[in-house]
Every structure is written in C-alpha cells, then in structure tokens.
Design a protein around this motif. Structure first.
Motif, PDB file in Angstrom:
ATOM      1  N   ASN A 145      18.216 -14.236   2.361  1.00  0.00           N
ATOM      2  CA  ASN A 145      17.797 -15.504   1.788  1.00  0.00           C
ATOM      3  C   ASN A 145      16.293 -15.501   1.508  1.00  0.00           C
ATOM      4  O   ASN A 145      15.556 -16.240   2.136  1.00  0.00           O
ATOM      5  N   PRO A 146      15.822 -14.680   0.578  1.00  0.00           N
ATOM      6  CA  PRO A 146      14.382 -14.633   0.331  1.00  0.00           C
ATOM      7  C   PRO A 146      13.906 -15.833  -0.484  1.00  0.00           C
ATOM      8  O   PRO A 146      14.584 -16.285  -1.401  1.00  0.00           O
ATOM      9  N   HIS A 147      12.742 -16.347  -0.122  1.00  0.00           N
ATOM     10  CA  HIS A 147      12.086 -17.431  -0.846  1.00  0.00           C
ATOM     11  C   HIS A 147      10.653 -17.019  -1.128  1.00  0.00           C
ATOM     12  O   HIS A 147      10.008 -16.424  -0.271  1.00  0.00           O
ATOM     13  N   PRO A 148      10.133 -17.342  -2.316  1.00  0.00           N
ATOM     14  CA  PRO A 148       8.719 -17.066  -2.580  1.00  0.00           C
ATOM     15  C   PRO A 148       7.853 -17.795  -1.573  1.00  0.00           C
ATOM     16  O   PRO A 148       8.073 -18.965  -1.273  1.00  0.00           O
ATOM     17  N   TYR A 149       6.881 -17.095  -1.058  1.00  0.00           N
ATOM     18  CA  TYR A 149       6.044 -17.628   0.007  1.00  0.00           C
ATOM     19  C   TYR A 149       4.581 -17.698  -0.392  1.00  0.00           C
ATOM     20  O   TYR A 149       3.864 -18.586   0.022  1.00  0.00           O
ATOM     21  N   ALA A 150       4.127 -16.753  -1.172  1.00  0.00           N
ATOM     22  CA  ALA A 150       2.737 -16.727  -1.621  1.00  0.00           C
ATOM     23  C   ALA A 150       2.717 -16.342  -3.091  1.00  0.00           C
ATOM     24  O   ALA A 150       3.408 -15.424  -3.504  1.00  0.00           O
ATOM     25  N   LEU A 151       1.953 -17.069  -3.875  1.00  0.00           N
ATOM     26  CA  LEU A 151       1.837 -16.793  -5.303  1.00  0.00           C
ATOM     27  C   LEU A 151       0.409 -16.376  -5.619  1.00  0.00           C
ATOM     28  O   LEU A 151      -0.547 -16.956  -5.105  1.00  0.00           O
ATOM     29  N   MET A 152       0.292 -15.401  -6.494  1.00  0.00           N
ATOM     30  CA  MET A 152      -1.028 -14.972  -6.935  1.00  0.00           C
ATOM     31  C   MET A 152      -0.887 -14.414  -8.338  1.00  0.00           C
ATOM     32  O   MET A 152      -0.003 -13.598  -8.599  1.00  0.00           O
ATOM     33  N   LEU A 153      -1.724 -14.865  -9.233  1.00  0.00           N
ATOM     34  CA  LEU A 153      -1.694 -14.406 -10.608  1.00  0.00           C
ATOM     35  C   LEU A 153      -2.725 -13.301 -10.777  1.00  0.00           C
ATOM     36  O   LEU A 153      -3.872 -13.441 -10.363  1.00  0.00           O
ATOM     37  N   THR A 154      -2.303 -12.190 -11.354  1.00  0.00           N
ATOM     38  CA  THR A 154      -3.208 -11.065 -11.582  1.00  0.00           C
ATOM     39  C   THR A 154      -3.296 -10.788 -13.074  1.00  0.00           C
ATOM     40  O   THR A 154      -2.453 -11.238 -13.855  1.00  0.00           O
ATOM     41  N   ALA A 155      -4.293 -10.034 -13.449  1.00  0.00           N
ATOM     42  CA  ALA A 155      -4.433  -9.640 -14.851  1.00  0.00           C
ATOM     43  C   ALA A 155      -3.283  -8.711 -15.223  1.00  0.00           C
ATOM     44  O   ALA A 155      -2.785  -7.950 -14.392  1.00  0.00           O
ATOM     45  N   GLY A 156      -2.861  -8.767 -16.461  1.00  0.00           N
ATOM     46  CA  GLY A 156      -1.731  -7.960 -16.901  1.00  0.00           C
ATOM     47  C   GLY A 156      -2.018  -6.471 -16.909  1.00  0.00           C
ATOM     48  O   GLY A 156      -1.113  -5.661 -16.844  1.00  0.00           O
ATOM     49  N   ASN A 157      -3.292  -6.094 -16.989  1.00  0.00           N
ATOM     50  CA  ASN A 157      -3.639  -4.682 -17.078  1.00  0.00           C
ATOM     51  C   ASN A 157      -4.086  -4.096 -15.742  1.00  0.00           C
ATOM     52  O   ASN A 157      -4.645  -3.018 -15.696  1.00  0.00           O
ATOM     53  N   VAL A 158      -3.832  -4.805 -14.648  1.00  0.00           N
ATOM     54  CA  VAL A 158      -4.225  -4.344 -13.318  1.00  0.00           C
ATOM     55  C   VAL A 158      -2.984  -3.879 -12.564  1.00  0.00           C
ATOM     56  O   VAL A 158      -1.947  -4.534 -12.595  1.00  0.00           O
ATOM     57  N   SER A 159      -3.108  -2.766 -11.893  1.00  0.00           N
ATOM     58  CA  SER A 159      -2.004  -2.226 -11.104  1.00  0.00           C
ATOM     59  C   SER A 159      -1.675  -3.174  -9.942  1.00  0.00           C
ATOM     60  O   SER A 159      -2.568  -3.769  -9.343  1.00  0.00           O
ATOM     61  N   ASP A 160      -0.396  -3.282  -9.627  1.00  0.00           N
ATOM     62  CA  ASP A 160       0.039  -4.161  -8.535  1.00  0.00           C
ATOM     63  C   ASP A 160      -0.568  -3.751  -7.203  1.00  0.00           C
ATOM     64  O   ASP A 160      -0.918  -4.590  -6.389  1.00  0.00           O
ATOM     65  N   VAL A 161      -0.698  -2.467  -6.976  1.00  0.00           N
ATOM     66  CA  VAL A 161      -1.164  -1.987  -5.678  1.00  0.00           C
ATOM     67  C   VAL A 161      -2.628  -2.360  -5.427  1.00  0.00           C
ATOM     68  O   VAL A 161      -3.048  -2.501  -4.285  1.00  0.00           O
ATOM     69  N   LYS A 162      -3.401  -2.567  -6.478  1.00  0.00           N
ATOM     70  CA  LYS A 162      -4.814  -2.933  -6.304  1.00  0.00           C
ATOM     71  C   LYS A 162      -4.966  -4.338  -5.740  1.00  0.00           C
ATOM     72  O   LYS A 162      -5.878  -4.604  -4.972  1.00  0.00           O
ATOM     73  N   ASP A 163      -4.093  -5.256  -6.147  1.00  0.00           N
ATOM     74  CA  ASP A 163      -4.179  -6.629  -5.672  1.00  0.00           C
ATOM     75  C   ASP A 163      -3.253  -6.920  -4.505  1.00  0.00           C
ATOM     76  O   ASP A 163      -3.214  -8.039  -4.005  1.00  0.00           O
ATOM     77  N   ALA A 164      -2.512  -5.930  -4.047  1.00  0.00           N
ATOM     78  CA  ALA A 164      -1.570  -6.129  -2.946  1.00  0.00           C
ATOM     79  C   ALA A 164      -2.251  -6.596  -1.655  1.00  0.00           C
ATOM     80  O   ALA A 164      -1.732  -7.506  -0.995  1.00  0.00           O
TER      81      ALA A 164
END
Length: 127
Positions: free
Chosen positions: A10-29
C-alpha cells in the motif's frame, strides 16, 4: 517523489520534490531522502545505482534495493523478491497521471506545477 507504504502493498507518496528535466535522479536523491525521513528499504531502478547513494543509505540504516547497471564492473546483490514490488511505485505515478494537469504539465512555472502535483496526490492517495 518519495513513496512510503503503510505496509508492503500500500504505497503512498510521502515526499514531493520537483527537479530539472535534464538532471539525473541520483543527483537529487539525497535531498529527497532527507525530506522522506527514516525508512527500512529504498526501492529504486538502475538510475539510482551509485556507490555514494548506497553508502549514504546504509549509514542511515536503510537497505538499498537497487539493481546494478550493466556497465558496473562488480556485481551488486539485491533482494529480487522485494524489488518485484517496485511496480507499485510505477502504478502510483500512473495514478497521478490520471490527472490531466499533471500528465500534460500545462503549468509553465515550477511552483504551480508542484502545487498541482501536491493536490493530485492528496486527492488520489490521502482523501
């Protein structure tokens, strides 16, 4: 988007963060994980395969469940049974995209788009 579950299915979104489209996910993780708080496991796709992130997770007491990228020189073991549940995270993204405003991103300003995502999240998962 960080997703936590009340229990495994039963996963629910817990934290939201908007990143730039050209940035790797791992950098903002790390910033997203700081917002999400303490967790036992982190399920991520191959885009989150980085030694620095794995080390930070283990130091925080979190077990990374992230498969290794193909070009990794040494194999990384991960819990394949637990990783099978990652489709629920993808389902959560699909559920958010049922909201036209989120799927098409009509909003030009990042703050307005993030507000729309937050409202869609509240309606879809919490109300």
């Amino acid at each position: 988007m960080g997703i936590k579950g009340r229990h495994r299915w039963n996963p629910h979104p817990y934290a939201l963060m908007l990143t730039a489209g050209n940035v790797s996910d791992v950098k903002d993780a790390p910033a997203l994980l700081e917002r999400a708080g303490r967790m036992r496991y982190l399920l991520g796709d191959k885009g989150y395969d980085a030694d620095r992130l794995r080390r930070a997770l283990r130091e925080a007491g979190t077990t990374p469940v992230i498969p290794a990228r193909r070009n990794r020189k040494r194999a990384i073991r991960f819990d394949k049974d637990r990783y099978r549940g990652r489709h629920l995270i993808e389902n959560a993204f699909c559920r958010l995209k049922d909201f036209r405003r989120v799927a098409t991103r009509y909003d030009k300003l990042a703050a307005n788009f993030l507000s729309g995502v937050a409202l869609a999240t509240a309606i879809a998962f919490w109300l």
